[in-house]
Design an enzyme around this catalytic site. Structure first.
Site, PDB file in Angstrom:
ATOM      1  N   ASN A  73     -89.030  23.881 -33.178  1.00 26.68           N
ATOM      2  CA  ASN A  73     -87.695  23.458 -33.634  1.00 26.68           C
ATOM      3  C   ASN A  73     -86.661  24.504 -33.237  1.00 26.68           C
ATOM      4  O   ASN A  73     -86.997  25.508 -32.609  1.00 26.68           O
ATOM      5  CB  ASN A  73     -87.700  23.184 -35.139  1.00 26.68           C
ATOM      6  N   ASP A 118     -93.439  20.744 -40.129  1.00 30.77           N
ATOM      7  CA  ASP A 118     -94.102  19.999 -41.207  1.00 30.77           C
ATOM      8  C   ASP A 118     -95.423  19.393 -40.755  1.00 30.77           C
ATOM      9  O   ASP A 118     -96.340  19.244 -41.546  1.00 30.77           O
ATOM     10  CB  ASP A 118     -93.174  18.888 -41.713  1.00 30.77           C
ATOM     11  N   LYS A 133    -104.620  20.243 -20.100  1.00 37.93           N
ATOM     12  CA  LYS A 133    -103.301  19.616 -20.032  1.00 37.93           C
ATOM     13  C   LYS A 133    -103.441  18.087 -19.944  1.00 37.93           C
ATOM     14  O   LYS A 133    -104.262  17.589 -19.154  1.00 37.93           O
ATOM     15  CB  LYS A 133    -102.572  20.152 -18.790  1.00 37.93           C
ATOM     16  N   PRO A 191    -100.056  23.078 -43.745  1.00 36.03           N
ATOM     17  CA  PRO A 191    -100.071  23.656 -45.096  1.00 36.03           C
ATOM     18  C   PRO A 191     -98.678  24.136 -45.462  1.00 36.03           C
ATOM     19  O   PRO A 191     -97.909  24.556 -44.581  1.00 36.03           O
ATOM     20  CB  PRO A 191    -101.031  24.840 -44.960  1.00 36.03           C
ATOM     21  N   ILE A 203     -96.719  26.925 -46.732  1.00 34.99           N
ATOM     22  CA  ILE A 203     -96.951  28.372 -46.907  1.00 34.99           C
ATOM     23  C   ILE A 203     -96.298  28.866 -48.191  1.00 34.99           C
ATOM     24  O   ILE A 203     -96.923  29.557 -49.006  1.00 34.99           O
ATOM     25  CB  ILE A 203     -96.390  29.138 -45.684  1.00 34.99           C
ATOM     26  N   PHE A 238     -86.286  28.976 -48.824  1.00 33.59           N
ATOM     27  CA  PHE A 238     -85.078  28.483 -48.173  1.00 33.59           C
ATOM     28  C   PHE A 238     -85.171  26.967 -48.118  1.00 33.59           C
ATOM     29  O   PHE A 238     -86.269  26.398 -48.180  1.00 33.59           O
ATOM     30  CB  PHE A 238     -84.959  29.054 -46.756  1.00 33.59           C
ATOM     31  N   LYS A 287     -86.098  20.970 -54.454  1.00 35.61           N
ATOM     32  CA  LYS A 287     -87.063  21.747 -53.671  1.00 35.61           C
ATOM     33  C   LYS A 287     -87.509  22.998 -54.426  1.00 35.61           C
ATOM     34  O   LYS A 287     -88.670  23.393 -54.376  1.00 35.61           O
ATOM     35  CB  LYS A 287     -86.436  22.125 -52.326  1.00 35.61           C
ATOM     36  N   LYS A 320     -91.423  23.556 -55.084  1.00 34.12           N
ATOM     37  CA  LYS A 320     -92.147  24.704 -54.513  1.00 34.12           C
ATOM     38  C   LYS A 320     -92.620  25.671 -55.595  1.00 34.12           C
ATOM     39  O   LYS A 320     -93.473  26.515 -55.334  1.00 34.12           O
ATOM     40  CB  LYS A 320     -91.243  25.470 -53.537  1.00 34.12           C
TER      41      LYS A 320
END
Ligand code: CTP
Length: 425
Positions: free
Chosen positions: A222, A291, A301, A319, A321, A347, A361, A365
């Site tokens: 990302n 995710d 390849k 997972p 973290i 975050f 969140k 979490k």
């Protein structure tokens, strides 16, 4: 905000090839808002001209205690008392000797004062004007027991002796002893002036994206640049913490003093996170962890077969973290504010409804503090706006809305975490 705004530095040069780096150091100190008063020994003048240092500092360079030019300290008033050894250090925020030769260290150690620079070091107000040395010498001179004895005693006397660099030396030998680069000395100086609000804390930070391989040459990642996490690592180190940065694939330089562990995938990051969090007191999860990862990693390849058929990829969830670490025994203790707990900070990278998403969140979490930001607006940028959410309240950083540099935000976040833990500078 400039890093040395309002600081007045006496920059002393003793004799050494590394004097050429002092020119760059002087320039960067001035650029960062400091006023710089240069003082050079006679030996230094064999390596660097006063003209260069005067042009870069914008102030007359002093070299002799017999120079009767009126000399001033921080407040700028010129005193015609013919005592540059007293006046020049008065009000200074630090005296930095760079380069500091082996001979100059030996002089300082014995309190000798037969020329202006050592004289003004001896005459400084030791409780008000810190003395910082950047040693520079041949590796044998550095390794010599006499030098090492002097370094130990200078430190015991309350003088800060910076590290030396390692590698090729001007003499052709290779080893320890060369002077740090100008940007390294500047970073050490900024850290020196930072209040030690996280002294004794062990901080683990995840940063950057993760990379989830599809085959040996392709993968999914990302746009996270890692800049925010790296800035937090730097600020935490400057605040006195022992910092380990677990970094996904990013091309950022490691902040000085920070230990770095490079990882690729979310699974790697989890293993490293769990391992290091065991010894930590604060865990900050700023990484943009993927995710999902491809369910099957192809050994070779993936190739086109000429029919136009595209491969079908299926995914499995990675997972979590942060949740794993926050819901460990020490993470749970940290949530309820118990002394030997791990204080976890998450975050949230959102694209909308920041407040509602961040609040949800935080609970999901299981962390005491969650820092929300709008991902698309900040990925790769140098500035950001943060929304801090805890069980009771929310707080914006910067405090009055708008945006601030990630550097400023990292410093504010570190100060906020220190205040929550009750470790005020
Ligand atoms: N995080 C993590 N491991 C994951 C996913 C996220 O440690 N597998 C951490 C991030 O580092 C961040 C927080 O969890 O501190 C929230 O990450 P974010 O991507 O905003 O949320 P997700 O948990 O992935 O939820 P969603 O994508 O549904 O918003």
């Amino acid at each position: 905000m400039l890093e040395l705004q309002g600081k007045h530095i006496v920059l002393g040069l003793s004799g050494g090839i590394a004097a050429y780096k002092a020119a760059e150091l002087c320039r960067s100190m001035v650029k960062e808002g400091a006023t710089v008063q240069v003082v050079m020994t006679e030996a230094a003048e064999h390596f660097m001209t006063k003209v260069t240092m005067q042009a870069l500092s914008g102030r007359q360079v002093f070299g002799s205690q017999w120079d009767d030019t009126p000399a001033s300290g921080k407040n700028g008033e010129n005193i015609a008392n013919n005592m540059p050894h007293i006046n020049l250090s008065r009000g200074a925020d630090a005296i930095v000797i760079a380069p500091c030769s082996a001979d100059f260290m030996a002089k300082l150690l014995h309190g000798r004062a037969d020329e202006l620079l050592s004289l003004l070091c001896l005459a400084r107000q030791t409780d008000k004007v810190p003395l910082i040395l950047a040693p520079a010498m041949n590796r044998e001179m550095w390794a010599n027991p006499a030098t090492q004895r002097n370094v130990a005693q200078l430190k015991a006397d309350g003088i800060t002796v910076l590290d030396v660099g390692e590698g090729d030396q001007a003499c052709g030998e290779v080893g320890d002893g060369r002077m740090l680069e100008a940007d390294e000395i500047l970073a050490d100086l900024v850290a020196f002036f930072t209040p030690k609000s996280l002294l004794g804390q062990k901080v683990i930070i995840t940063a950057g994206p993760t990379y989830e391989a599809i085959d040996p040459v392709r993968g999914i990642t990302n746009l996270s640049s890692g800049k925010m996490g790296f800035a937090i690592a730097r600020a935490a180190f400057e605040a006195g913490a022992d910092v380990t940065l677990i970094a996904g694939p990013v091309s950022l330089a490691t902040p000085r003093g920070v230990k770095r562990v490079d990882v690729k995938s979310a699974k790697n990051m989890l293993v490293a996170g769990v391992k290091y969090a065991d010894y930590a007191t604060i865990f900050i999860a700023s990484a943009a962890v993927a995710d999902w990862r491809p369910a099957n990693l192809a050994d070779q390849k993936l190739k086109k077969d000429g029919t136009g058929k595209v491969p079908e990829l299926s995914f499995v969830e990675n997972p979590d973290i942060l949740a794993t670490i926050a819901q460990s025994e020490r993470g749970k203790k940290g949530l309820s504010g118990m002394p030997d707990g791990l204080f976890c900070v998450g975050f949230a990278a959102e694209s909308q409804d920041l407040l509602a998403n961040a609040q949800a969140k935080r609970i999901r979490k299981g962390v005491p503090l969650l820092v929300g930001n709008i991902g698309p607006a900040t990925f790769g940028q140098d500035d950001n706006a943060l929304l801090l959410v805890d069980a009771k309240a929310t707080k914006e950083l910067p405090p009055n809305g708008g945006k601030a540099s990630k550097r400023d935000l990292a410093q504010q976040l570190v100060a906020d975490i220190a205040a929550r833990l009750g470790v005020q500078a």
